[in-house]
Enzyme design. Structure first.
Site, PDB file in Angstrom:
ATOM      1  CE  LYS A  38      -2.063   1.452   3.767  1.00 12.27           C
ATOM      2  NZ  LYS A  38      -2.993   1.596   4.912  1.00 12.27           N
ATOM      3  CG  ASP A  80      -7.616   3.710   2.010  1.00 12.21           C
ATOM      4  OD1 ASP A  80      -8.517   3.267   1.255  1.00 12.21           O
ATOM      5  OD2 ASP A  80      -7.609   4.885   2.422  1.00 12.21           O
TER       6      ASP A  80
END
Ligand code: SF4
Length: 122
Positions: free
Chosen positions: A29, A48
């Site tokens: 991420k 997310d």
């Protein structure tokens, strides 16, 4: 992380997924955020909590694991849009499709969304 950045990369943030992920505390991420926003490299889609929630509500993915959601989104959207896509989903998730009570009645994609809870007010 900063120490590893200095020792392995001369203090410069690397531009590849593998090099970024080798840094302590950097996962896929974070690496996607850096590559997309600092360098303009669409290596993947940042997933997310907002992107996870909206991908489920919009039925863009039936998975709950970030890497599987990311794979589904990468297959659905052009590579050139991957960084922008996560920004749009995160923004929409913060302002409209919020976790506790989505504001379906004012949502711009209300008529397309399989999870819409109310008709759109025009
Ligand atoms: S219609 Fe509702 S559930 Fe669907 S994206 Fe909009 S706010 Fe979220």
């Amino acid at each position: 992380m900063a120490q590893a950045l200095g020792e392995a990369h001369g203090g410069e943030v690397p531009r590849s997924m593998d090099e970024l992920r080798a840094l302590p505390g950097v996962g896929r991420k974070t690496a996607n955020v850096i590559l997309g926003n600092a360098y303009g490299i669409n290596e993947g889609v940042t997933v997310d909590t907002h992107v996870t929630r909206l991908s489920g509500r919009l039925k863009l993915s039936r998975h709950s694991e970030p890497e599987k959601i990311e794979r589904d989104l990468m297959a659905l959207f052009p590579r050139a849009d991957w960084t922008l896509l996560s920004h749009l989903l995160i923004w929409h998730g913060r302002r409209v499709c919020i976790a506790q009570r989505p504001k379906c009645e004012v949502c711009i994609v209300n008529q397309l969304c399989p999870s819409a809870r109310a008709p759109r007010i025009r």
